[in-house]
Design an enzyme around this catalytic site. Structure first.
Site, PDB file in Angstrom:
ATOM      1  CB  CYS A 265     -32.493 -65.005 -19.553  1.00 31.31           C
ATOM      2  SG  CYS A 265     -34.132 -65.062 -18.937  1.00 31.31           S
TER       3      CYS A 265
ATOM      4  CD1 TRP B  71     -31.136 -62.663 -14.684  1.00 28.35           C
ATOM      5  CD2 TRP B  71     -30.588 -64.747 -14.047  1.00 28.35           C
ATOM      6  NE1 TRP B  71     -31.426 -62.794 -13.338  1.00 28.35           N
ATOM      7  CE2 TRP B  71     -31.097 -64.048 -12.921  1.00 28.35           C
ATOM      8  CE3 TRP B  71     -30.181 -66.064 -13.888  1.00 28.35           C
ATOM      9  CZ2 TRP B  71     -31.209 -64.637 -11.673  1.00 28.35           C
ATOM     10  CZ3 TRP B  71     -30.290 -66.657 -12.641  1.00 28.35           C
ATOM     11  CH2 TRP B  71     -30.797 -65.940 -11.552  1.00 28.35           C
TER      12      TRP B  71
ATOM     13  CG  ASN C   3     -31.305 -69.688 -22.512  1.00 30.45           C
ATOM     14  OD1 ASN C   3     -30.498 -68.773 -22.474  1.00 30.45           O
ATOM     15  ND2 ASN C   3     -32.523 -69.541 -23.016  1.00 30.45           N
TER      16      ASN C   3
ATOM     17  CD  GLU D 102     -41.532 -61.256  -7.334  1.00 31.09           C
ATOM     18  OE1 GLU D 102     -41.128 -62.278  -7.880  1.00 31.09           O
ATOM     19  OE2 GLU D 102     -42.718 -60.869  -7.416  1.00 31.09           O
TER      20      GLU D 102
END
Length: 611
Positions: free
Chosen positions: A2, A78, A107, A495
């Site tokens: 990320c 991530w 990434n 979330e």
């Protein structure tokens, strides 16, 4: 994905890279790592790496005592290929231990990684991780070219997919090579030093002079200069731009979390998006970046808005505003769906791409497909110079300022306000009267003060959050103008608090979802005081008849609701902008009561630059 940050110069690089990684923590990640050209002799020399699953603080604790150098790259990961682990953390090398010569951070996603891995394995390569990125390290390590640039170019020539990469090589200690295709890379120009990152947040404490690479572009970075070129080797011309956001914009400013800070900043943020754009003389607004003259605007027969997550929900509000004020048929669709369904691209349709970061991969891919088919595409983004801002024909910057928390609050609100400006602009070109234009302008000017009024009610909302924090699930309902608000509020709650939440049009409740209503499943109902208020009150009756608890967001107290959050009235077209604000606070305080990691919710990333 990320986050990527790197440096070459004279300073001790490890502390600087750790600071950069900490600046990027808000993007969401599960592991972190650093590679440096070590100085000294023996084990302290050469290419050295340190990696750790978990937070940057775990990486910092794991760094060797003598981990010094003036050139390095770092990454927060991530997970896409392979679970979070020390082995899967970046940087990746072409061999284990002190003999490694190549270190890569990446990434994005290599689509053909499995095929390349199989070929390399057949050639005797042993992999240390499950990641697609390690494939690139081995390809560079095996490349026969003489220069680092040619080695990277040779490796990338067989790669398919998206990437923002940085490469160190032990045989070329005076340089770092970076490249971009679909995932952002920015160069930061300092005094006798150079930096780069995937996000300006990692650069602004050191320099505000930034060069943004384009897709298909590479750069060689040295301490005193840089050069850019295509992946085919042709030189490109780039000029630095001055970043408008200062390092202080990324501080918490006395708040316990970035989410709370950013919710509290919304009155100022909305004032910023309005500033300098209102034209009282003609009861309209100036949007100079649209690149859409009045004749072209009158030729628009339909508007299609594309975004993902909160950007999509802001687009839903935008579509309603455009239909109501400009009387142009408009709708919003998830960009992630649109790009795959072979949609009919109409030359009389104006397409609008919405993204906070301006780098959301699904939205960017939709823009590129639309441009390929000859469509006119505008962007509504927050980050100046981002990929979507550059790829579109024009657009509107929302000027929300940096948004650090993974979940969007102030950027969502400013995007909705930007759509109100666009709708007013299109409406006044078409058939919206001067009187209605002035009415909307007056409503826009009232927004900052009304937002401040809503924020003053935070203590009461905190108490309500304690009442609803232990619900096993929550239902959010709204009708027409209230439905996008319900969608966004439902997303915010799930979330940040991890409570299951669903949003439905209030009119659809009796067509199935009513089966879920019971005392343990509260309903949040959005009830603007508009022509549908009586119908919305009938929905409350249906819920109460099934012993459901109700939290209403309305312009006045609702008798059938167990609790009501009262928000100030604006013009009916603008009411949705205000009605979602207390529900941001509700989600925040619910998450706080449950002890969640508010700024970095599990499994989520701030800018989704992969599919």
């Amino acid at each position: 994905m990320c986050g990527i940050v790197g440096y070459i110069g004279k300073r001790d690089v490890a502390p600087l890279l750790l600071e950069g990684l900490q600046r990027l923590e808000y993007r969401g990640y599960d592991s972190a790592g650093i590679a440096i050209h070590g100085t000294g002799t023996g084990r302290s020399a050469g290419l050295r790496t340190a990696k750790a699953k978990g937070r940057v603080r775990e990486l910092e604790a794991r760094l060797p005592k003598k981990f010094t150098g003036s050139t390095g790259i770092a990454h927060t990961r991530w997970a896409t290929h392979g679970a979070p682990s020390d082995e899967n953390a970046h940087p990746h090398t072409e061999t284990a231990g002190p003999d490694a010569k190549v270190a890569v951070v990446h990434n994005g996603i290599f689509d053909n990684a499995d095929d390349l891995r199989a070929k390399l394995t057949a050639d005797g390569v042993t992999f240390a991780s499950e990641t697609d990125t390690e494939v690139l390290a081995h390809l560079i390590g095996r490349a026969q070219a003489e220069t680092l640039e040619e080695k990277v170019r040779e490796a990338l020539s067989v790669i398919e997919g998206t990437y923002g990469i940085a490469v160190l090589h032990a045989d070329f200690p005076d340089r770092i090579v970076v490249a971009r295709n679909g995932s952002p890379v920015l160069l930061g120009i300092g005094e006798h030093e150079m930096l780069f990152a995937s996000d300006v947040a990692a650069l602004v404490s050191h320099t505000r002079q930034v060069v943004t690479l384009n897709d298909g572009e590479m750069a060689t970075i040295k301490a005193d200069d840089y050069r850019t070129y295509t992946t085919e080797g042709s030189r490109t011309s780039t000029s630095p731009e001055t970043v408008e956001w200062a390092a202080e914009s990324y501080d918490m400013a006395g708040h316990d979390t970035y989410m709370h800070k950013e919710i509290a900043e919304q009155a100022d943020a909305v004032d910023r998006v309005l500033r300098g754009r209102i034209d009282d003389r003609f009861a309209t607004v100036h949007l100079g970046g649209l690149n859409l003259d009045a004749r072209e605007a009158r030729g628009v027969r339909r508007v299609k808005i594309l975004g993902c997550g909160s950007a999509y929900h802001a687009g839903m509000i935008g579509a309603q505003l455009i239909e109501e004020l400009a009387r142009i048929p408009a709708d919003a669709e998830p960009a992630s769906e649109f790009r795959y369904r072979n949609a009919v691209v109409d030359p009389d349709t104006l397409y609008i791409a919405v993204s906070q970061s301006g780098e959301t991969y699904d939205t960017l891919a939709a823009v590129q497909e639309l441009k390929r088919k000859g469509a006119r595409v505008l962007g509504v983004v927050n980050v100046v110079g981002s990929a979507i801002a550059r790829e579109t024909d024009g657009g509107v910057y929302v000027h929300a300022g940096p948004e650090v928390c993974v979940v969007s609050t102030k950027c969502f609100t400013n995007t909705a306000v930007a759509f109100a400006l666009l709708a007013l602009h299109l409406g006044r070109i078409r058939d919206l009267s001067v009187a209605d234009g002035k009415r909307i302008i007056d409503g826009l000017r009232r927004l900052p003060g009304q937002i401040a009024e809503i924020m003053a009610g935070e203590p009461e909302i905190e108490k309500l959050a304690a009442e609803y924090a232990h619900a096993k699930s929550m239902m959010f309902v709204g009708r027409v103008r209230g439905y996008p608000v319900a969608r966004e509020a439902s997303l915010k709650l799930k979330e940040v608090s991890y409570i299951h939440a669903e949003a439905y049009p209030a009119s659809e409740l009796k067509h199935g979802p009513l089966a879920l209503i019971e005392p343990s499943v509260p309903t949040v109902a959005i009830l603007p005081d508009d022509e549908l208020l009586d119908k919305n009150r009938a929905t409350l009756e249906e819920i109460k008849a099934r012993e459901g608890r109700i939290l209403a967001v309305a312009h006045s107290r609702q008798e059938k609701a167990d609790h009501t959050i009262v928000v100030p009235r604006n013009e009916v077209e603008l009411d949705p902008i205000l009605m979602g604000l207390p529900l941001q606070l509700l989600a925040y305080h619910t998450a706080l009561a449950l002890g969640r990691d508010i700024d970095k919710p599990r499994n989520l990333a701030k800018s989704v630059t992969v599919e």
